[in-house]
Every structure is written in C-alpha cells, then in structure tokens.
Write an enzyme that holds these catalytic residues in place. Structure first.
Site, short mmCIF file in Angstrom:
data_model
loop_
_atom_site.label_atom_id
_atom_site.label_comp_id
_atom_site.label_asym_id
_atom_site.label_seq_id
_atom_site.Cartn_x
_atom_site.Cartn_y
_atom_site.Cartn_z
N ASP A 157 20.39 -11.77 3.58
CA ASP A 157 19.37 -12.77 3.27
C ASP A 157 20.12 -13.99 2.77
O ASP A 157 21.27 -13.91 2.35
CB ASP A 157 18.38 -12.22 2.24
CG ASP A 157 17.09 -13.05 2.22
OD1 ASP A 157 16.99 -14.03 2.99
OD2 ASP A 157 16.18 -12.73 1.42
N ASP A 191 15.59 -20.09 4.01
CA ASP A 191 14.16 -20.41 4.13
C ASP A 191 13.62 -20.87 2.77
O ASP A 191 14.32 -20.83 1.76
CB ASP A 191 13.36 -19.22 4.66
CG ASP A 191 13.57 -17.96 3.84
OD1 ASP A 191 14.45 -17.96 2.94
OD2 ASP A 191 12.88 -16.96 4.09
N CYS A 230 7.83 16.56 -6.04
CA CYS A 230 8.66 16.11 -4.93
C CYS A 230 9.78 17.11 -4.78
O CYS A 230 10.37 17.54 -5.77
CB CYS A 230 9.21 14.72 -5.25
SG CYS A 230 10.60 14.23 -4.21
N CYS A 289 12.69 16.68 -3.44
CA CYS A 289 14.00 16.09 -3.15
C CYS A 289 15.08 16.70 -4.03
O CYS A 289 14.79 17.30 -5.06
CB CYS A 289 13.94 14.56 -3.27
SG CYS A 289 14.23 13.92 -4.94
N CYS A 342 14.71 15.81 -7.75
CA CYS A 342 13.60 16.48 -8.44
C CYS A 342 13.80 17.99 -8.50
O CYS A 342 13.14 18.66 -9.28
CB CYS A 342 12.28 16.14 -7.75
SG CYS A 342 11.91 14.39 -7.85
#
Lengths: 534, 534
Positions: free
Chosen positions: B86, B121, B289, B291, B294
């Site tokens: 960016d 931008d 969760c 994952c 977790c």
C-alpha cells in the site's frame, strides 16, 4: 444425586454433575469408546477435554467376562475419568436379540465400577407399531425395576446408604432411567413417569438415532420437549446425539449429556463433520476447519493416506468439531444468546428450520430463561416474537394499567430507552396528559414509563430498507394481540397513532382495530406536520 | 494480467492470479504486515498458507529509505511469497497528511520489488462532503495517472514490454487502481471508469473500514455491487476487510482479494474472532474454536499471560479464524452453496441481515451462478425466491407455451421430478388433455414436462407444520407474477387448481387471480374426493 445448575438459557443449563470419578460440567458430549477395539485412544479423548466416555457393558462382558470385573472398566479402557456404560440394549436394535439378563448386566456394570450405568433397555427405535412399542416400553420398565433391586442389594451388601445423601453421590454409581416410547407420546409419558417414580436420578432418552439419521429433527424436538416438561429438574441424557446440528437443538430443549460413536462411524465412511453438516472427504476441496488435524493435512494428503490411519485422523477432526460445538453452545448459554445460536444454525438444513419453528410453542423454555441478560437481544424475523424474553415482556405489559384518557403510540426508537429520546421529549411536551407508548413488531406496546425494562431497552431489530421485506401485520399475531389487549384493558377515550408502514398494515389487517372509531392515525414519516398540527 | 477464473457462484469466483512471486488462489485474504515492527512472523503466516501479505511502502520508506531498495521488500520482511504494497494513502486518513509524492512512492514500490502495488491515493473514507470527496477522487486519479507514467518509464528503461502479454505478467508488478468515492455513487462510478480506462488490471476498493466498523454492511454491499457491475471481469481488491462477517459478503459480491490488520488490531484489544463475530477475551468462558492456539490454552491462561505474548497468541488465533472463513467460503463456491452460506451468516447480526436483503435486487449475481449444480438447493424463506437459480428458472418458464386447453395445477411433490411421481401418474390418467404443472412458492409454476430441469428437481423446501409459519401469498410476489404470467401467455379455457393452503391464500390475496372466472379451485388435502369427483 449431586447436580448443581449454574447457568440457564432456554431449557439449557450449565451444570456440574458429580460422579464417583469426578465432576463433569454439562452440557457434555460423551464419546463412545469400544471396550476392546478402540482406535482413537482414550488418552487423546482426555487431552481434548472430554471428561467422560461411554462404553458398552454388554460387549465388555462378551469379550472379557470376569477379567473386566477384576481389572475394572477404568483399567480396561485405560481412562481415569468418568465412565458411563450402556447395557447392550441398543445392540438388540442393531443386531437382534442378545443373550443377557437385566440382573446379570446390572451386576456386571456394578462390578466393573462404572460411574453412570444404564439398565438393559429394549429400544423402541422409530416406526414400531403401538403394540410392539408398548411391549418394549413395559419390558424396559420391568428391567429397570429388576435393576434397581440389584442395585439396592449391592448397596446393602456394601453398606452404602440408599438415601439421597452426599455419600451416595460419591460412593455409588448413578443409574440412568432408560426412557423408551419414541413417537408414541403416551408411552413416552408412561415411561418417563414410571422411571421417575422408581427413583432414577438421571434420565436417558433412548432411540433417537433413526430420527436423526432421517433428519426428522421435528419429532426429535417434540420427544425431548415432552420428556423435559415431565422432568424439568433431573439431568437428562440423550442417546446417540453426535451431530453438530442436533447438539444445539438437544441442549436448548434441556438435554444435559449425550453420547455418540458418530465421530468414528462417520470417519470410517470418510465423512468429515463441520459446524453445519457433514461432507464426504472426496467432495471437499478445502479444510475450512482450523483444528490441529486440518492444519497439518491437505484434503489430498488425507485421501492418499492408508485407510486405517485416515479413519483415525478424520475421527480426531470430528472430535475437535464436536468439542467446539458443545463449547459454542455453552458460551451461548452464558451469553444468553442460545436462541440466536439455534436460529442461526437452523438455516443449515430445511428440516432443522422446520424443527426450530416448534420453539414458538414451547412455553417451558421461558421458565429457565434469565429475566435479565447482559447483552441486547437481536430480533430478525417472525419466529423471534416467540423468543422467551419477548413473550415475557408482552406478558408483563398485558397487566399494565393506565389512568390516562389519551393513548399515544409512537414507533420504537433506535436509541433506548424510549423515555430518554428526543422523540419522547417532543411528544410529552405536546401531550402531557397522554399515556405515551412506543411500539415495535416484536415487543408490542411499550409504555414509556417501563421502556427501560429488559429487553425493551436492550434489543436490536433488523430493519428492512426494502418494503417487501419489511415487517407485515400478518406475520406478527402477537403484536396484534398485544395492541388489542392494551386497548381493551385500559379506558382510553382517544387513541393517537403515529403510524409507520408496519402499523398502517396492522390497522388495515386486523378487523377489530380496523373498526375502532376513536382512533386518529397519523403518518409517522411526516411527523413534522404532525408537530405543527397538534 | 493473468487471472484465470476456475469456479464461480453468485459474483464470487475461485481464480488464479499470477504475480512475479508466484500464484495466489483467490478469494484470498492478505494479512497486513508491518515492514519493521511485525510481531507475528511472516514465516508463521506462510505456514498457515497465506501466500500473499501486504505491507506499507510509505512506512518502509520512512523507516528504511534506500536500505529497502537495496535489500528488496521480500528480504526486509523475510517473506518469499507475494507482497502487495500500500502507498501510504490510508495513513493520511488515519494520521492526516503525509509527506510523499505519488511519483516518489511509485518509484519506491518498483524499486523494492513489490508484486502488487497501489498508487498513492487519497481515501474518501465515509461521511465526507460531496465536494471534498470529489476533490479526493480527482486527486487520486491524478496520482494514478502520474504513477502509470512512472511505471511506463521504468518498463521502458528495464525493457519490459508494455503490452498485455505473458511476460508482463511474470516480469512486472501488478498495479491496482485505487477506487475512491465511497457513498457518493456517481464519484465512485467516475473513479472506476477512469481507472479502468487508464488500464489498471486490478482494481482496489478503498475506504470501507469506517463502514465496516459501524456495521454499515448495507452501504458496503451497495458500494461493492456498484463497482462489480462496472468491471465484472477484472480482479477486485477490497481494502480493510478482515472480519468473519464481511468476508463472505465481499466475496459473494465479487471481491477477489482483501487485506486487513484486524487480526493484530483486534488482538491488541483482547478481541477474539469467531465465525459470527468477535468477543472480548474477558467475556469468554470457553474457547469454542478448535485451532491449535485454542487447543492448548484455557481462557484464564491466556488472560494471565504477559500482554505482548497474549497479543501474539490471540492474533494467531484470529488468523486461524480468518483462514478458515476464507476456506469455508471457497468450499461454498465449489459446492454452489454460497447463497446458503451468506444467508446463514446473516443471522449473526441484524445489520448483516439488512444487508443481505439487498441481494434480492442484485441481478448481476445471476450471470456468474452456474446453470447446473451437483447439489440440491435449500429453500427456507421469502429471500430465497430471489436466489439466482430460482429467478432463472422462473425466467425460463415465463417463455413456456402450451397448446393445451386445460391447465391443471398440483402442489409440488416431495419426490422429484414431478413427472415421475405417483401423484402425476394419477392426474395424467384423468386429464390426459391437460397441461399439468406443479407449483411451489419459490419456483412458481413448474410444467411437468420440464420438471426435471435444474433446480425444479433439485431443491428441498422447509415446510412448516405450523400454519402461522407457512408460506403466505403476500411474501411471494414472484409466485403471483409467475402464475399470472403463465396464465396470461397461454390460452387455457379452463384452469383446475388443486390448492394447498398457500395456493388458497394466493387466490384470496391477488386481485387479478381473484377475479378469474374459468378457474375451479379444489382442495388438495382432500384430493381423494377430487379423484372420485372427476
């Protein structure tokens, strides 16, 4: 029996169930473990946090006989947590008759040191004739009675108190009353009441596997609701519930524990569970699950694997999913969002959607839904007018009495409570003699003075920008009832309605409101002119 | 630009985007990486399967200057995958003006070897006046033009072809056209069209962060839809979308890549992502969760942890959730179930529900939805009558012409196709001269001879056992249109309707149907008597 309820929402509860081998926090999923041929180790189950497993006493008896008694079931399956044993009744359903007597299996369950035991039942399954079901229910009840006699004899012999005291909790196994009867609701009722009277402290609903396999979630809901209404307090076990779609449903309706071998049965069939269903491994391109199994394999790697190894890996994944599902439900109970959780899940399958609609008529859900919650409730669609908090609010308002002669109805505001809004301040200046109320399709009429009570000031409603999807009178019978009731039970001489689209539709639709004469209906959208006029 | 689309559903697509550092399969979430102060390592991101990251060229320039040019951005952030940069424009929005010229930052992005670059931008954000937005859009367009000049100069200097050929794809960076304009739709349109003409091969929608933070999902949808309609083919990037609720929405409407620092920003704030929202860690009792993060910690353990370590662990968990979300969306695209996936998610928040209702009017979703799918579609509620497959079917039937003089309408059957059912066989025996059609609230009129075309024979409808929740005429304008159209465009002398509750409601509700004279309405429920009578 020691079962301490800590949190509730709908008919669900988070509780602590005490057993000889420690406490389980419920709702709890209890994985099925084969007493001798278990391929996912009990140690793995323990590492995932499953504090209870269920195994089959009948199979243990067949394979191990007296050896099981000597070693004890905890040694046999190498698991030091809570062990529940099924009696073999389900094997009858699957494989025809089995050769064991209720007293024999009960004694065996006691001897192997099971923590939660099931008497030999005769499952009615689903689709059985009334006569046959009645026979099965009665035989199950006879077995249950015979079993309790064995239990009493053992307690006496071992000198364990038979009264309900703490020692009973610690010392002896919990016996589950095997509920049969399935879709024959009077048999189901007879089964529940008889077992309840016999003194079973935990009740277990049998035979739902076929219902779940055929996605007949509606009947499953009705069965659980029937049982729960009869025994609102006792812990309830549901046999064979191990699908991410049935778990929230069963828990919301009051099941505290549930067991299944689905994680393994599905795995053998290459069926992969996820939050809203199951899929064949070969139909998947991506693992959209973050579990440790899915984090290390690609779909292709798993497909290329040796079948036995693959089955175990899928089974482990399935266990992660089931564990996550139960925890998500528990978190939803604590957050007071179980209704929202169940309704969201309902869009996973049309049959599930059909089932959750039944919640609208389940009055018993209200009793155990907290009066006040920390979080605002989300209201989306007509079903939500039957959410317990919303029903309860309308009930409270139905006994509200006003001494005012004028009633002024104003659309509910985005900010809450209504009495603290600019809109209210403006109105009260002009109508200091009026009973001022807000209204919305879900809560009905909301008198300003009580517009801060839960959930009048704690809700967020999906508003449609599209007229077509907007709330329609026809879909909100509870609103029409609330409004008619409020008008009928008070003595207003004049009613001024600042009507939005919904309210205009209400007056056009309802014949009673339609004919009222002392009503002035004004446009809410152009209420600048309303302010000028009045 | 090489962007190969492999699968589509709604406006979503699974595609392969070629870049100098390899291919990305889209839709793809691109995590934001700080060029010098990144705490979750890029190696961890890579291990999770994130094949692209985005970093900030402006910040790299400020911190490292020429050093970044010498090392190259891949070395700087230690990542050998695809790097998007960016330009720093967003920093203006956050921190006021920055001191860099568009040409300078463009040259820098080229020099550091970025794979996907964004010109400087001037984000319009949200809520800016029209005049100011117009100014920002124009300045962004000027910058974009200046940037392309720099790019051309560089290509010339480096002897890279400027025409769109394979080498261009491999050799040079992809430049993204920065779309601004936000809620000022004519500015948005001007922005898109100008950038498109300038030759940008990838387009990037700017400024949605504030919209998403305020849960203004409706406006976000409208913005994306506006852009997508103008540039249906080019890949579209969406800046700042890193929430499990926005990802399915953005992808369904046609965004191919999207970036966000949310995983880290949320983590710093102890905010834990899950499939349907976020929660503060201190408000959680359970990790629902599965994952790897977790799976090893309890909530308490994470709360007790040193803050920096905790932030990293939550960030990792958040990344697992975002990864899973994208994969679930991709699987839904392949399964042709993205509509169902989006509608299910919509019940996660009322504002999201409001947003997805807009899908009913998005005609462009139809073009890229496959004509035929492997799986049956699930139909639940009025919104589903606007599902592309369903709309398309009604369109096909609107040009169906029958030469028969009698029309017989029969409720759609549970088994499909209709022509293979017992019900059809019975009717055809009695009415061999009639045009026999099934009907259901979603698909409208289904002539028996085409009742096997998709999705007439490939759908499952949620049927309500409760009259109140049953389908109502008022909610299905498309059905009334389909039926009226079918009657108007054919020349039936007699119409026999075997009416279910829904159909009776339709005839009572619609004034045109209500007044037709050559119609015989019979009860479907008592169609035994119907068989006897005819």
């Amino acid at each position: 029996l020691c079962f301490e309820v800590r949190y509730t929402d709908l008919a669900a509860r988070i509780g602590i169930l005490e057993t000889p081998h420690g406490n389980i926090e419920t709702p709890s999923f209890i994985p099925v473990v084969h007493p001798v041929k278990q391929s996912v180790s009990t140690q793995f189950l323990k590492s995932l946090g499953f504090k209870a497993v269920i195994t089959n006493a009948y199979i243990a008896l067949q394979y191990l006989g007296n050896k099981a008694k000597t070693k004890g079931i905890h040694d046999v399956i190498d698991y030091d947590g809570v062990i529940m044993t099924d009696s073999g009744g389900y094997q009858v359903l699957e494989y025809g008759s089995i050769e064991v007597e209720p007293r024999e299996i009960a004694q065996f369950e006691i001897d192997i040191g099971s923590d939660i035991c099931v008497p030999l039942d005769k499952p009615t399954g689903f689709g059985l004739s009334y006569a046959k079901s009645e026979d099965f229910v009665n035989r199950t009840l006879e077995n249950a009675k015979a079993t309790l006699e064995i239990v009493a004899e053992n307690k006496k012999a071992r000198n364990i108190g038979t009264n309900k005291n703490k020692e009973n909790c610690v010392g002896g196994a919990i016996w589950a009353g095997p509920i049969q009867g399935s879709e024959h609701f009077d048999l189901l009722e007879h089964s529940v009441q008889t077992l309840d009277k016999m003194g079973f402290e935990l009740m277990a609903i049998g035979s739902p596997v076929e219902l779940m396999e055929s996605y007949n979630f509606s009947l499953l809901c009705q069965m659980i609701a029937k049982v729960k209404r009869l025994i609102p307090a006792k812990p309830i076990h549901l046999f064979g519930a191990g699908h991410p779609l049935t778990i929230p449903l069963a828990v919301a309706l009051g099941c505290d524990t549930f067991d299944s071998a689905s994680y393994m049965l599905y795995a053998r069939d290459n069926r992969y569970m996820y939050g809203t269903g199951t899929a064949r491994l070969e139909d998947l391109s991506y693992f959209s699950c973050p579990c440790p199994i899915c984090s290390i394999y690609t779909v292709k790697e798993l497909l290329d694997m040796d079948q036995n190894k693959r089955t175990i890996e899928i089974a482990k994944h399935n266990l992660y999913v089931l564990k996550a599902e139960v925890l998500a439900v528990k978190q939803a109970i604590k957050d007071g969002r179980l209704w929202e959780y169940v309704m969201l899940k309902a869009r996973a399958h049309p049959k599930l959607m059909e089932a959750v609609e039944l919640f609208s008529g389940f009055e018993f859900l209200e009793k155990s839904t907290p009066i006040f919650k920390d979080k605002a409730i989300f209201l989306y669609s007509p079903i939500d007018q039957f959410r317990p908090e919303v029903k309860r609010f309308r009930k409270i308002i139905s006994s509200f009495r006003s001494k005012k002669k004028i009633l002024l109805l104003h659309p509910d505001t985005g900010l809450h409570p209504f009495y603290s809004t600019k809109e209210f301040t403006n109105i009260v200046k002009k109508f200091n003699n009026a009973q001022i109320c807000a209204y919305n399709p879900f809560l009905g009429v909301i008198p300003a003075e009580v517009s801060d009570i839960y959930p009048a000031a704690h809700n967020l409603i999906a508003q449609s920008s599209n007229i077509f999807f907007g709330h329609q009178a026809k879909d909100y019978p509870s609103f029409i009832e609330s409004l008619n009731g409020f008008i009928a039970k008070n003595n207003f001489e004049e009613i001024i309605v600042l009507a939005n689209n919904f309210m205009r539709d209400v007056f056009a639709f309802d014949p009673v409101l339609n004919k009222m004469i002392n009503i002035k209906i004004l446009d809410h959208e152009s209420d600048i002119s309303f302010r000028l006029r009045t």
